[in-house]
Design a protein around this motif. Structure first.
Motif, PDB file in Angstrom:
ATOM      1  N   VAL A  90       1.133  -3.460  10.278  1.00 18.95           N
ATOM      2  CA  VAL A  90       2.365  -3.596   9.507  1.00 18.95           C
ATOM      3  C   VAL A  90       3.098  -4.877   9.881  1.00 18.95           C
ATOM      4  N   THR A  91       3.018  -5.271  11.154  1.00 16.37           N
ATOM      5  CA  THR A  91       3.663  -6.519  11.584  1.00 16.37           C
ATOM      6  C   THR A  91       3.087  -7.717  10.836  1.00 16.37           C
ATOM      7  N   PHE A  92       1.778  -7.710  10.585  1.00 13.50           N
ATOM      8  CA  PHE A  92       1.158  -8.814   9.848  1.00 13.50           C
ATOM      9  C   PHE A  92       1.621  -8.859   8.393  1.00 13.50           C
ATOM     10  N   THR A  93       2.167  -7.756   7.873  1.00 12.08           N
ATOM     11  CA  THR A  93       2.648  -7.763   6.493  1.00 12.08           C
ATOM     12  C   THR A  93       4.042  -8.369   6.366  1.00 12.08           C
ATOM     13  N   PHE A  94       4.757  -8.544   7.481  1.00 10.35           N
ATOM     14  CA  PHE A  94       6.149  -8.993   7.419  1.00 10.35           C
ATOM     15  C   PHE A  94       6.322 -10.336   6.706  1.00 10.35           C
ATOM     16  N   LEU A 125      -2.340  -8.208  -4.624  1.00  4.67           N
ATOM     17  CA  LEU A 125      -3.429  -7.236  -4.530  1.00  4.67           C
ATOM     18  C   LEU A 125      -4.792  -7.930  -4.536  1.00  4.67           C
ATOM     19  N   ALA A 126      -4.909  -8.972  -5.339  1.00  9.11           N
ATOM     20  CA  ALA A 126      -6.199  -9.654  -5.469  1.00  9.11           C
ATOM     21  C   ALA A 126      -6.514 -10.561  -4.285  1.00  9.11           C
ATOM     22  N   SER A 127      -5.495 -10.913  -3.495  1.00  6.61           N
ATOM     23  CA  SER A 127      -5.704 -11.912  -2.440  1.00  6.61           C
ATOM     24  C   SER A 127      -5.542 -11.357  -1.031  1.00  6.61           C
ATOM     25  N   MET A 128      -5.481 -10.041  -0.866  1.00  6.20           N
ATOM     26  CA  MET A 128      -5.257  -9.472   0.465  1.00  6.20           C
ATOM     27  C   MET A 128      -6.321  -9.897   1.468  1.00  6.20           C
ATOM     28  N   ASP A 129      -7.586  -9.950   1.041  1.00  2.84           N
ATOM     29  CA  ASP A 129      -8.665 -10.308   1.963  1.00  2.84           C
ATOM     30  C   ASP A 129      -8.663 -11.782   2.323  1.00  2.84           C
ATOM     31  N   ILE A 130      -7.866 -12.562   1.623  1.00  2.00           N
ATOM     32  CA  ILE A 130      -7.747 -13.993   1.931  1.00  2.00           C
ATOM     33  C   ILE A 130      -6.491 -14.266   2.755  1.00  2.00           C
ATOM     34  N   VAL A 131      -5.365 -13.699   2.320  1.00  2.00           N
ATOM     35  CA  VAL A 131      -4.065 -14.027   2.920  1.00  2.00           C
ATOM     36  C   VAL A 131      -3.955 -13.512   4.352  1.00  2.00           C
ATOM     37  N   PHE A 132      -4.266 -12.258   4.585  1.00  3.43           N
ATOM     38  CA  PHE A 132      -3.987 -11.673   5.894  1.00  3.43           C
ATOM     39  C   PHE A 132      -4.892 -12.201   7.004  1.00  3.43           C
ATOM     40  N   LEU A 168      -7.762  -4.951   8.920  1.00  2.00           N
ATOM     41  CA  LEU A 168      -7.700  -5.118   7.469  1.00  2.00           C
ATOM     42  C   LEU A 168      -7.699  -3.798   6.699  1.00  2.00           C
ATOM     43  N   PRO A 169      -8.486  -2.774   7.094  1.00  2.00           N
ATOM     44  CA  PRO A 169      -8.390  -1.502   6.353  1.00  2.00           C
ATOM     45  C   PRO A 169      -6.990  -0.884   6.417  1.00  2.00           C
ATOM     46  N   LEU A 170      -6.333  -0.986   7.574  1.00  2.00           N
ATOM     47  CA  LEU A 170      -4.972  -0.462   7.690  1.00  2.00           C
ATOM     48  C   LEU A 170      -4.003  -1.265   6.827  1.00  2.00           C
ATOM     49  N   ILE A 171      -4.168  -2.585   6.819  1.00  2.00           N
ATOM     50  CA  ILE A 171      -3.308  -3.426   5.984  1.00  2.00           C
ATOM     51  C   ILE A 171      -3.521  -3.099   4.512  1.00  2.00           C
ATOM     52  N   ASP A 202      -4.451  -0.178   3.279  1.00  2.00           N
ATOM     53  CA  ASP A 202      -3.832   1.123   3.020  1.00  2.00           C
ATOM     54  C   ASP A 202      -2.337   0.981   2.770  1.00  2.00           C
ATOM     55  N   TYR A 203      -1.692   0.135   3.555  1.00  2.00           N
ATOM     56  CA  TYR A 203      -0.233  -0.023   3.462  1.00  2.00           C
ATOM     57  C   TYR A 203       0.148  -0.903   2.274  1.00  2.00           C
ATOM     58  N   MET A 204      -0.492  -2.069   2.146  1.00  2.00           N
ATOM     59  CA  MET A 204      -0.052  -3.044   1.160  1.00  2.00           C
ATOM     60  C   MET A 204      -0.459  -2.678  -0.259  1.00  2.00           C
ATOM     61  N   PHE A 205      -1.531  -1.897  -0.428  1.00  2.42           N
ATOM     62  CA  PHE A 205      -1.877  -1.468  -1.784  1.00  2.42           C
ATOM     63  C   PHE A 205      -0.723  -0.668  -2.381  1.00  2.42           C
ATOM     64  N   ILE A 206      -0.170   0.259  -1.605  1.00  2.45           N
ATOM     65  CA  ILE A 206       0.972   1.055  -2.077  1.00  2.45           C
ATOM     66  C   ILE A 206       2.210   0.181  -2.184  1.00  2.45           C
ATOM     67  N   TRP A 207       2.413  -0.721  -1.214  1.00  2.00           N
ATOM     68  CA  TRP A 207       3.611  -1.567  -1.220  1.00  2.00           C
ATOM     69  C   TRP A 207       3.635  -2.450  -2.463  1.00  2.00           C
ATOM     70  N   TYR A 208       2.517  -3.088  -2.766  1.00  2.00           N
ATOM     71  CA  TYR A 208       2.461  -3.945  -3.956  1.00  2.00           C
ATOM     72  C   TYR A 208       2.664  -3.128  -5.230  1.00  2.00           C
ATOM     73  N   ALA A 209       2.039  -1.955  -5.300  1.00  2.00           N
ATOM     74  CA  ALA A 209       2.176  -1.120  -6.491  1.00  2.00           C
ATOM     75  C   ALA A 209       3.616  -0.671  -6.697  1.00  2.00           C
ATOM     76  N   ALA A 210       4.340  -0.469  -5.596  1.00  2.00           N
ATOM     77  CA  ALA A 210       5.702   0.066  -5.687  1.00  2.00           C
ATOM     78  C   ALA A 210       6.777  -1.012  -5.624  1.00  2.00           C
ATOM     79  N   CYS A 211       6.430  -2.278  -5.323  1.00  2.00           N
ATOM     80  CA  CYS A 211       7.469  -3.273  -5.073  1.00  2.00           C
ATOM     81  C   CYS A 211       8.381  -3.548  -6.275  1.00  2.00           C
ATOM     82  N   PRO A 212       7.950  -3.332  -7.543  1.00  2.00           N
ATOM     83  CA  PRO A 212       8.951  -3.450  -8.613  1.00  2.00           C
ATOM     84  C   PRO A 212      10.127  -2.502  -8.427  1.00  2.00           C
TER      85      PRO A 212
END
Length: 466
Positions: A68-72, A128-135, A145-148, A150-160
């Motif tokens: 989660v820290t890497f997502t900040f 969503l398309a660039s998670m494997d590149i950015v992180f 990466l699997p944990l990231i 799990d977290y960011m897929f929901i975060w991106y989907a819900a960020c609107p």
């Protein structure tokens, strides 16, 4: 007499007019004080929101917390953009409302929300398309990466559902109402705090979902905030228009929104960039210095809450009064808040100087970290009053829709004063010299802000929604 909607039970436009008139006619000091209190409560709720998330995720173990820290950095960029969009909407909306152009204000609000939604959907798709590149570029190990994901897929989907209420709350603040946005933020934080342990660890019908549970809890709190904010904006404030605009009018409103939003977003992003560079300088003096600065930063975030809240309410005050042609009242409001900042933060400095030994012992068991933290707390807070003046000027310039000037001044503060003086202080006197450099940078930047406010404010007046 305030009119009441028979359908919702909410006050209608008469309620808005009463609040708007108070921004334009009420005594400045008491008016800003009434607006600042609820805003400070909302900021505390946001800080608590992040703290609760971090606490419960930390209970899952080191790997989920690191993930989660890497997502900040990513989430900060998105929220900075939302804050910029909110600043752009609030400034133009406040000027239009101050000029009495409510229908035009509703059209602008609707077009701004549409733009914000479209932009965040595009960004979420790209994310969503660039998670494997950015992180991995940010330094995340493959095992995380699997944990990231799990977290960011929901975060991106819900960020609107995060961005829309942030922009809506900025519109509501532009009307002079800070109690409702503060309450919405507080309730959202409570919802998140209640759902976090239930969804992360499982309870009743809910299975343990781990890091995904934390993201879902956040999404649920954002959904609640979005529904409430949209309802208030539509039914109470009457600032949403469902008529299709002409393409030309919509594009014009988008340009006006971005005129403030882009510089305001970059202003938000500059601060963590400068902080990261400052951390590189601190790292040369060892982990004790970095730890002391980290603890000092957490304390600093708390003691500057009132300044952050006052800055948030000053922007709509400035925008409405300049929209109404009351330029001298706008100037007086800025100078009054600056005087308050100098007095209030000096009192905070005196308290911190007295409490520094106790706070240093509270945050660490290391004698060296405690010594450095105490030294920081008895030195740098002397400049918090002038730092507050700088924050207030930035908010006032956003209220005038000249946020590019705010961006340039903030760039000067960070890269022309803070980093060079911190480096020079480090070269002369080590970590203690760096702290002195930070002190001098804050004082010089604040002095520039005060002189600018006294001699050049208002900088430039734009016709509301021209």
């Amino acid at each position: 007499m305030t009119a009441i909607s028979s359908f919702t039970g909410l006050p209608t436009q008469g309620y808005f007019l009463q609040r708007s008139n108070s921004l334009l006619t009420a005594p400045i000091g008491p008016q800003l004080a009434r607006m600042t209190g609820p805003m400070a409560l909302g900021i505390v709720a946001i800080l608590a929101f992040n703290l609760v998330d971090t606490f419960f995720i930390g209970l899952l173990g080191t790997a989920p917390l690191a993930a989660v820290t890497f997502t900040f950095p990513v989430t900060f960029v998105v929220t900075s953009l939302a804050m910029g969009l909110g600043a752009g909407l609030s400034a133009s909306l406040g000027q239009a409302l101050g000029a009495g152009r409510h229908e035009r204000a509703a059209r602008f609000t609707s077009d701004s929300l549409l733009f914000s939604l479209l932009l965040i959907l595009i960004l979420a798709g790209l994310g969503l398309a660039s998670m494997d590149i950015v992180f991995p570029l940010l330094g995340a190990q493959p095992v995380l990466l699997p944990l990231i994901h799990d977290y960011m897929f929901i975060w991106y989907a819900a960020c609107p559902m995060l961005i829309v209420p942030m922009v809506c709350n900025a519109a509501i603040r532009a009307t002079g109402d800070t109690k409702t946005p503060g309450l919405v933020m507080l309730i959202a934080g409570l919802v998140n705090g209640i759902l976090d342990p239930i969804l992360i660890f499982g309870a009743g019908p809910f299975p343990p979902m781990g890091i995904r549970g934390a993201a879902i809890a956040s999404a649920c709190s954002w959904l609640m905030a979005m529904l409430v904010a949209l309802t208030l904006l539509q039914r109470r404030e009457q600032l949403l228009s469902w008529e299709l605009p002409s393409l030309g009018e919509m594009l014009q409103h988008w340009r006006q929104l971005l005129h403030v939003a882009i510089p305001a977003s970059f202003t938000s992003v500059l601060n963590p960039v400068a902080t990261a560079l400052l951390m590189l300088l601190l790292a040369d003096f060892g982990t004790e210095t970095v730890a002391a600065y980290g603890a000092a930063s957490r304390i600093e975030a708390v003691v500057l809450i009132v300044m952050m809240a006052l800055s948030s309410v000053l922007a709509p005050f400035i925008s409405q009064n300049t929209g109404a042609g009351q330029y001298e009242r706008s100037r007086h409001g800025l100078l009054l808040t600056m005087r308050f900042a100098l007095l209030f933060q000096f009192i905070i400095f005196a308290l911190l100087w007295w409490l520094a030994p106790w706070l240093a012992g509270l945050f660490t068991d290391s004698a060296e970290v405690s010594r450095l933290l105490q030294q920081y707390l008895q030195l740098v807070p002397l400049s918090y009053g002038l730092q507050g003046c700088f924050m207030l000027l930035g908010a006032a310039l956003n209220g005038l829709r000249v946020s590019m000037i705010s961006l340039l001044l903030n760039g000067l503060r960070l890269f022309g004063l803070l980093l060079p003086l911190a480096w020079l202080g480090a070269e002369i006197a080590g970590a203690e010299g760096m702290f002195t450099g930070i002190l001098l940078a804050n004082m010089l930047a604040g002095t520039i802000a005060c002189l600018f406010a006294w001699h050049r404010f208002p900088w430039k007046i734009r016709h509301p929604l021209s």
